[in-house]
Design a protein around this motif. Structure first.
Motif, PDB file in Angstrom:
ATOM      1  N   PRO A 174      -6.375  -5.076   3.100  1.00  0.00           N
ATOM      2  CA  PRO A 174      -6.030  -3.745   2.576  1.00  0.00           C
ATOM      3  C   PRO A 174      -6.978  -2.644   3.039  1.00  0.00           C
ATOM      4  O   PRO A 174      -6.535  -1.523   3.309  1.00  0.00           O
ATOM      5  CB  PRO A 174      -6.112  -3.948   1.055  1.00  0.00           C
ATOM      6  CG  PRO A 174      -5.813  -5.389   0.850  1.00  0.00           C
ATOM      7  CD  PRO A 174      -6.431  -6.085   2.027  1.00  0.00           C
ATOM      8  N   LEU A 206       0.824  -1.208   0.000  1.00  0.00           N
ATOM      9  CA  LEU A 206       0.000   0.000   0.000  1.00  0.00           C
ATOM     10  C   LEU A 206       0.859   1.259   0.000  1.00  0.00           C
ATOM     11  O   LEU A 206       0.531   2.247  -0.672  1.00  0.00           O
ATOM     12  CB  LEU A 206      -0.925   0.004   1.218  1.00  0.00           C
ATOM     13  CG  LEU A 206      -2.146  -0.913   1.153  1.00  0.00           C
ATOM     14  CD1 LEU A 206      -2.847  -0.952   2.510  1.00  0.00           C
ATOM     15  CD2 LEU A 206      -3.124  -0.460   0.068  1.00  0.00           C
ATOM     16  N   ALA A 223      -5.464   0.454   4.950  1.00  0.00           N
ATOM     17  CA  ALA A 223      -5.499   1.701   4.176  1.00  0.00           C
ATOM     18  C   ALA A 223      -6.538   2.683   4.692  1.00  0.00           C
ATOM     19  O   ALA A 223      -6.306   3.903   4.685  1.00  0.00           O
ATOM     20  CB  ALA A 223      -5.757   1.391   2.701  1.00  0.00           C
ATOM     21  N   VAL A 256      -3.739  -6.380  -2.394  1.00  0.00           N
ATOM     22  CA  VAL A 256      -3.573  -4.930  -2.529  1.00  0.00           C
ATOM     23  C   VAL A 256      -3.878  -4.490  -3.956  1.00  0.00           C
ATOM     24  O   VAL A 256      -4.565  -3.482  -4.187  1.00  0.00           O
ATOM     25  CB  VAL A 256      -2.147  -4.519  -2.121  1.00  0.00           C
ATOM     26  CG1 VAL A 256      -1.930  -3.027  -2.387  1.00  0.00           C
ATOM     27  CG2 VAL A 256      -1.912  -4.813  -0.642  1.00  0.00           C
ATOM     28  N   ILE A 315      -6.829  -1.826  -5.087  1.00  0.00           N
ATOM     29  CA  ILE A 315      -6.633  -0.617  -5.887  1.00  0.00           C
ATOM     30  C   ILE A 315      -7.460  -0.686  -7.167  1.00  0.00           C
ATOM     31  O   ILE A 315      -8.113   0.289  -7.569  1.00  0.00           O
ATOM     32  CB  ILE A 315      -5.139  -0.442  -6.221  1.00  0.00           C
ATOM     33  CG1 ILE A 315      -4.307  -0.269  -4.928  1.00  0.00           C
ATOM     34  CG2 ILE A 315      -4.932   0.752  -7.148  1.00  0.00           C
ATOM     35  CD1 ILE A 315      -4.637   0.964  -4.131  1.00  0.00           C
TER      36      ILE A 315
END
Length: 294
Positions: free
Chosen positions: A185, A117, A189, A272, A276
């Motif tokens: 994640p 990340l 995040a 990850v 995204i």
């Protein structure tokens, strides 16, 4: 005697202005921030790993060595207490290896996700940076790992009632795994708890559940192929070390945990990348508005 203004080199104080270091621009991410296709979700984790090869090598190698030493230590203790009983030693090896595998996956998953990340934010994390970032979300990550284990055991136990239902159980498990694939994640995040992380993961993966499940199943096949030489090496080395009990135990435990270590790092980077990619698809994360400084 200089005044406070002179010490910082203000203009007009008779001292040259102190040079102001230029801000260091963030490094571009290893993988472009955009929606990724299925093939890219399989390939790009290795590019991300290569970009942080030193950090992942230290992380994985350290976890592997420590886990093998702990397994051998616990097995040796049980063997000593049971006067070298074969049954007691075998049970100790199995239980100690299972516990070590669980802990290794917990540490590797959180740390790898944190390092990956950071890459997307233009920051290069080391092992200690990744560990610190993961430790700040330790409780949600621990709960996620516990539920990850329980759901896997439950689904596979139900599917193993009949041999012919086992493939169906794998498909069912891939569906369950895909809906929670980006939970870790999200937790790191977005600084969320476990429940919010699971709900957010299901929201992001919505519309791509089966493709994400296919990714999970494909990775299992890749890991199985990687496991063949990893387990072949211990048997090859046993030709030189002999078939002594502790040599064989060390080689087998080391080979098994090596496969677990490599596969977990690959899977964590995939999580990850999927996170995204899904944010780009569902939220337009890759869209940049002119003049927006965020």
């Amino acid at each position: 005697m200089r005044t406070a203004v002179e010490t910082v080199g203000a203009v007009g104080a008779g001292v040259d202005p102190a040079p102001v270091p230029a801000p260091v621009p963030p490094m571009p991410p290893t993988v472009p921030i955009r929606p990724l296709r299925f093939r890219e979700l399989l390939d790009e984790p290795f590019a991300l790993i290569q970009a942080h090869l030193r950090a992942f090598a230290v992380l994985g190698g350290g976890a592997l060595v420590l886990a093998v030493l702990v397994v051998l230590g616990l097995t040796g203790l049980v063997s000593h207490l049971t006067d070298g009983s074969d049954a007691g030693t075998a049970l100790a090896v199995i239980l100690a290896t299972a516990a070590a595998m669980w802990l290794v996956r917990l540490v590797l998953r959180g740390t790898t996700v944190a390092i990956a990340l950071a890459d997307f934010h233009g920051v290069r994390y080391g092992v200690l940076d990744g560990l610190r970032a993961a430790s700040r979300r330790a409780m949600p990550l621990l709960l996620a790992q516990i539920m990850f284990t329980l759901t896997g055991i439950g689904v596979l136990l139900l599917g193993s009632i009949l041999v012919i239902t086992y493939p169906l159980a794998l498909i069912w498990l891939s569906h369950v795994r895909s809906r929670r694939f980006v939970t870790e994640p999200v937790i790191i995040a977005e600084h969320t708890g476990f429940g919010v992380g699971v709900a957010r993961s299901k929201e992001l993966v919505h519309g791509a559940v089966w493709s994400t499940g296919g990714l999970w199943l494909t990775q299992r096949c890749i890991f199985a192929v990687l496991a063949v030489p990893a387990f072949g090496i211990p048997f090859f080395l046993s030709d030189f070390s002999g078939t002594h009990r502790w040599a064989v135990i060390t080689l087998l435990v080391g080979g098994f945990l090596l496969v677990v270590t490599v596969s977990e790092i690959v899977e964590a980077t995939s999580r990850v990348l999927c996170y995204i990619s899904r944010r780009c698809v569902r939220e337009g994360m890759d869209i940049r508005i002119p003049g927006d400084r965020r």
